[in-house]
Structure formats: structure tokens, C-alpha cells
Design a protein around this motif. Sequence first.
Motif, mmCIF file in Angstrom:
data_model
loop_
_atom_site.group_PDB
_atom_site.id
_atom_site.type_symbol
_atom_site.label_atom_id
_atom_site.label_comp_id
_atom_site.label_asym_id
_atom_site.label_seq_id
_atom_site.Cartn_x
_atom_site.Cartn_y
_atom_site.Cartn_z
ATOM 1 N N VAL A 49 26.691 73.638 40.836
ATOM 2 C CA VAL A 49 26.737 73.854 39.387
ATOM 3 C C VAL A 49 27.715 74.967 39.043
ATOM 4 N N PHE A 59 20.013 74.732 33.975
ATOM 5 C CA PHE A 59 21.294 74.025 34.090
ATOM 6 C C PHE A 59 21.217 72.594 33.566
ATOM 7 N N ASN A 64 27.659 72.457 31.244
ATOM 8 C CA ASN A 64 28.216 72.954 32.498
ATOM 9 C C ASN A 64 29.613 72.387 32.711
ATOM 10 N N TYR A 67 28.117 69.859 37.207
ATOM 11 C CA TYR A 67 26.694 69.732 37.513
ATOM 12 C C TYR A 67 26.576 68.523 38.438
#
Length: 168
Positions: A49, A59, A64, A67
Motif C-alpha cells: 500500500v 487503507f 491510495n 493498494y
Amino acid sequence: MSVETYEAVQLSDPRIAPAIELIWREAHLLDRKEYQKWDRLWAPGSRYVIPIDPDTEDFASALNMVYDDDRMRRMRIERLTSGYSISATAAARTVRTLSRFLVQHRDDETVELSSAQVLVGYRREETFVLGADVTHRIRVDGAEPLIEEKIIRLINSTGAVNASGFLL
């Protein structure tokens, strides 16, 4: 207990040195773009991540840059090694340094280490530097230590980050 004593106790744990060696081996393989060998360092069900929010811990619910579970990580490797993507043809040469290792957690199965990473890259006649705080959770209960989770918190994650063409 003083910090010096605490760190000495942590580093005396026989699981810590193999975990740090795994992280250094990972950096070596990434710098050499040996992505298939790099993929073998990961435990089944692992996660890679790079969050945008430097403070998030959730997350799955956050935005992100990366990911990746096992499947997505392998798809990313395929794009980088196939020659059919711009990231593969314009890939930067890199040198990573990871240091400032601190033990965040340890139990019978895993060790979680935080570290600082400085990545120097060279692409298209330009040199660039990326800094990040990195957390690795390493599975240490098998024959070889394996990466279970890697979180890379770029120091400039909330600003404009160019497509890298390499793995962090």
C-alpha cells in the motif's frame, strides 16, 4: 527503561536481523528490477500500500496510490516487465537506502518494523529523490521470513507525485 536499552533488547531478538535482511534484499531486487524474484518474497494474502493520506490506517476506505493484494501486485509486475506499457519503457534506474529500523510490534508469528527510505532515481537525463516512512510486517514463523504487508508513506504523498515507472 531508556531508549538505548529498549532498542538493544529489541535488536537482540533473533527474528529481527533476518527481517531486516529481507527488507534489504527486497530493496536490492527492486533496484535491479528483478520483479519475479521480488514477488517470491511475499507471503500469500499479503498487501502492498502507498496511501495518499499520510495519517490513515484504514487503507481499504482511503484513497491510495497503490493498494495491491497478491493478484494486483502480479498484474503490476506484468505491466512493468511486458514492454507494452510506458512505465516499462521509461523505467528509472534506482538506488534505495533503508535505515532507522525500529521494532513496532513482534509476536511468535510476525515482526513489524518501521524504517526510513531514501530512493534516488535517474530517468530521462534527470535525477530525483523520494523519501518515505516505510512499515514492513514480516512473517517469521516459517522456513524463510516473508513480507506480509508493506506500507509506504511518501513524504510528498499529498502533493503531485509523477508516475514512477517502478515499484517503491
